[in-house]
Design a protein around this motif. Structure first.
Motif, PDB file in Angstrom:
ATOM      1  N   GLY A  64     -17.724   1.392  14.332  1.00  0.00           N
ATOM      2  CA  GLY A  64     -17.548   0.248  13.447  1.00  0.00           C
ATOM      3  C   GLY A  64     -16.494   0.441  12.377  1.00  0.00           C
ATOM      4  N   PHE A  65     -15.864   1.620  12.357  1.00  0.00           N
ATOM      5  CA  PHE A  65     -14.838   1.835  11.341  1.00  0.00           C
ATOM      6  C   PHE A  65     -13.755   2.777  11.830  1.00  0.00           C
ATOM      7  CE2 PHE A  65     -17.983   5.084  10.591  1.00  0.00           C
ATOM      8  CZ  PHE A  65     -17.279   6.192  10.175  1.00  0.00           C
ATOM      9  N   GLY A  66     -12.657   2.767  11.089  1.00  0.00           N
ATOM     10  CA  GLY A  66     -11.540   3.631  11.424  1.00  0.00           C
ATOM     11  C   GLY A  66     -10.641   3.796  10.217  1.00  0.00           C
ATOM     12  N   PHE A  67      -9.575   4.554  10.419  1.00  0.00           N
ATOM     13  CA  PHE A  67      -8.642   4.856   9.337  1.00  0.00           C
ATOM     14  C   PHE A  67      -7.212   4.655   9.815  1.00  0.00           C
ATOM     15  CE2 PHE A  67     -12.448   7.371   8.638  1.00  0.00           C
ATOM     16  CZ  PHE A  67     -12.753   7.053   7.325  1.00  0.00           C
ATOM     17  N   VAL A  68      -6.372   4.192   8.901  1.00  0.00           N
ATOM     18  CA  VAL A  68      -4.945   4.013   9.175  1.00  0.00           C
ATOM     19  C   VAL A  68      -4.190   4.708   8.055  1.00  0.00           C
ATOM     20  CG1 VAL A  68      -3.065   2.341   9.382  1.00  0.00           C
ATOM     21  CG2 VAL A  68      -5.334   1.780  10.296  1.00  0.00           C
ATOM     22  N   THR A  69      -3.175   5.489   8.389  1.00  0.00           N
ATOM     23  CA  THR A  69      -2.351   6.140   7.380  1.00  0.00           C
ATOM     24  C   THR A  69      -0.964   5.516   7.388  1.00  0.00           C
ATOM     25  OG1 THR A  69      -3.551   8.210   7.706  1.00  0.00           O
ATOM     26  CG2 THR A  69      -1.456   8.344   6.536  1.00  0.00           C
ATOM     27  N   MET A  70      -0.545   5.049   6.200  1.00  0.00           N
ATOM     28  CA  MET A  70       0.787   4.461   6.040  1.00  0.00           C
ATOM     29  C   MET A  70       1.559   5.291   5.022  1.00  0.00           C
ATOM     30  SD  MET A  70      -0.044   0.373   6.145  1.00  0.00           S
ATOM     31  CE  MET A  70       1.671  -0.087   6.371  1.00  0.00           C
ATOM     32  N   THR A  71       2.886   5.363   5.190  1.00  0.00           N
ATOM     33  CA  THR A  71       3.697   6.230   4.335  1.00  0.00           C
ATOM     34  C   THR A  71       4.030   5.604   2.987  1.00  0.00           C
ATOM     35  OG1 THR A  71       5.693   5.398   5.384  1.00  0.00           O
ATOM     36  CG2 THR A  71       4.765   7.432   6.275  1.00  0.00           C
ATOM     37  N   ASN A  72       4.085   4.288   2.903  1.00  0.00           N
ATOM     38  CA  ASN A  72       4.549   3.615   1.695  1.00  0.00           C
ATOM     39  C   ASN A  72       3.396   2.900   1.002  1.00  0.00           C
ATOM     40  OD1 ASN A  72       5.601   0.977   0.351  1.00  0.00           O
ATOM     41  ND2 ASN A  72       7.419   2.275   0.481  1.00  0.00           N
ATOM     42  N   TYR A  73       3.207   3.161  -0.285  1.00  0.00           N
ATOM     43  CA  TYR A  73       2.101   2.560  -1.035  1.00  0.00           C
ATOM     44  C   TYR A  73       2.174   1.038  -1.051  1.00  0.00           C
ATOM     45  CZ  TYR A  73      -0.859   1.000  -4.827  1.00  0.00           C
ATOM     46  OH  TYR A  73      -1.794   0.317  -5.556  1.00  0.00           O
ATOM     47  N   ASP A  74       3.353   0.489  -1.355  1.00  0.00           N
ATOM     48  CA  ASP A  74       3.492  -0.966  -1.451  1.00  0.00           C
ATOM     49  C   ASP A  74       3.183  -1.644  -0.123  1.00  0.00           C
ATOM     50  OD1 ASP A  74       4.170  -0.952  -4.168  1.00  0.00           O
ATOM     51  OD2 ASP A  74       6.293  -0.627  -3.709  1.00  0.00           O
ATOM     52  N   GLU A  75       3.667  -1.056   0.976  1.00  0.00           N
ATOM     53  CA  GLU A  75       3.390  -1.615   2.308  1.00  0.00           C
ATOM     54  C   GLU A  75       1.895  -1.532   2.613  1.00  0.00           C
ATOM     55  OE1 GLU A  75       7.743  -0.490   4.217  1.00  0.00           O
ATOM     56  OE2 GLU A  75       5.995   0.722   4.759  1.00  0.00           O
ATOM     57  N   ALA A  76       1.271  -0.421   2.244  1.00  0.00           N
ATOM     58  CA  ALA A  76      -0.163  -0.268   2.467  1.00  0.00           C
ATOM     59  C   ALA A  76      -0.947  -1.299   1.653  1.00  0.00           C
ATOM     60  CB  ALA A  76      -0.604   1.151   2.100  1.00  0.00           C
ATOM     61  N   ALA A  77      -0.534  -1.510   0.415  1.00  0.00           N
ATOM     62  CA  ALA A  77      -1.224  -2.476  -0.449  1.00  0.00           C
ATOM     63  C   ALA A  77      -1.107  -3.893   0.106  1.00  0.00           C
ATOM     64  CB  ALA A  77      -0.662  -2.405  -1.866  1.00  0.00           C
ATOM     65  N   VAL A  78       0.070  -4.250   0.624  1.00  0.00           N
ATOM     66  CA  VAL A  78       0.251  -5.581   1.218  1.00  0.00           C
ATOM     67  C   VAL A  78      -0.593  -5.709   2.487  1.00  0.00           C
ATOM     68  CG1 VAL A  78       1.928  -7.108   2.345  1.00  0.00           C
ATOM     69  CG2 VAL A  78       2.526  -5.956   0.219  1.00  0.00           C
ATOM     70  N   ALA A  79      -0.636  -4.653   3.298  1.00  0.00           N
ATOM     71  CA  ALA A  79      -1.452  -4.679   4.510  1.00  0.00           C
ATOM     72  C   ALA A  79      -2.926  -4.890   4.162  1.00  0.00           C
ATOM     73  CB  ALA A  79      -1.270  -3.376   5.300  1.00  0.00           C
ATOM     74  N   ILE A  80      -3.404  -4.177   3.141  1.00  0.00           N
ATOM     75  CA  ILE A  80      -4.799  -4.318   2.718  1.00  0.00           C
ATOM     76  C   ILE A  80      -5.067  -5.742   2.230  1.00  0.00           C
ATOM     77  CG2 ILE A  80      -6.473  -3.628   0.946  1.00  0.00           C
ATOM     78  CD1 ILE A  80      -5.239  -0.774   1.213  1.00  0.00           C
ATOM     79  N   ALA A  81      -4.179  -6.247   1.373  1.00  0.00           N
ATOM     80  CA  ALA A  81      -4.352  -7.600   0.837  1.00  0.00           C
ATOM     81  C   ALA A  81      -4.344  -8.640   1.958  1.00  0.00           C
ATOM     82  CB  ALA A  81      -3.253  -7.902  -0.182  1.00  0.00           C
ATOM     83  N   SER A  82      -3.531  -8.414   2.978  1.00  0.00           N
ATOM     84  CA  SER A  82      -3.405  -9.378   4.068  1.00  0.00           C
ATOM     85  C   SER A  82      -4.543  -9.280   5.079  1.00  0.00           C
ATOM     86  CB  SER A  82      -2.076  -9.166   4.805  1.00  0.00           C
ATOM     87  OG  SER A  82      -0.996  -9.334   3.917  1.00  0.00           O
ATOM     88  N   LEU A  83      -5.025  -8.071   5.334  1.00  0.00           N
ATOM     89  CA  LEU A  83      -5.998  -7.870   6.413  1.00  0.00           C
ATOM     90  C   LEU A  83      -7.445  -7.805   5.946  1.00  0.00           C
ATOM     91  CD1 LEU A  83      -3.949  -5.345   8.579  1.00  0.00           C
ATOM     92  CD2 LEU A  83      -4.352  -7.782   9.025  1.00  0.00           C
ATOM     93  N   ASN A  84      -7.692  -7.614   4.656  1.00  0.00           N
ATOM     94  CA  ASN A  84      -9.062  -7.628   4.170  1.00  0.00           C
ATOM     95  C   ASN A  84      -9.598  -9.055   4.314  1.00  0.00           C
ATOM     96  OD1 ASN A  84     -11.434  -6.535   2.984  1.00  0.00           O
ATOM     97  ND2 ASN A  84     -10.845  -7.448   1.041  1.00  0.00           N
TER      98      ASN A  84
END
Length: 105
Positions: A64-84
């Motif tokens: 039911g869960f997993g992890f994704v590692t991204m290199t750039n903080y801003d890109e990760a933050a946008v991904a979280i905001a978009s996919l949450n």
């Protein structure tokens, strides 16, 4: 007093940052979810260096869960905001930076 630049983050604990990237926690994945779906979901937001779906040892089904590692903080933050809150099949995903929680035994 102003600090022009920070040259070292040694000794500073930043949640979700593992040195080699920003670790994102993805919750409420379906039992048949695999790594490729995470690559497809997060790839458009920026550089993804690693994905991991956590599986049951006996059934090999996603727990039911997993992890994704991204290199750039801003890109990760946008991904979280978009996919949450994103609906994947019949499930609504919860996406956030991984935190270092201590679990009770």
């Amino acid at each position: 007093m102003a600090i022009d630049g920070v040259t070292s983050l040694a000794g500073i604990n930043i949640p979700g940052h593992a040195g080699s990237g920003w670790c994102i926690f993805v919750y409420n994945l379906a039992p048949d979810a695999d790594e490729s779906i995470l690559w497809q979901m997060f790839g458009p937001f920026g550089a993804v260096t690693n994905v991991k779906v956590i599986r049951d040892f006996n059934t090999n089904k996603c727990k039911g869960f997993g992890f994704v590692t991204m290199t750039n903080y801003d890109e990760a933050a946008v991904a979280i905001a978009s996919l949450n809150g994103y609906r994947l099949g019949d499930r609504v995903l919860q996406v956030s930076f991984k935190t270092n929680k201590t679990h009770k035994a």
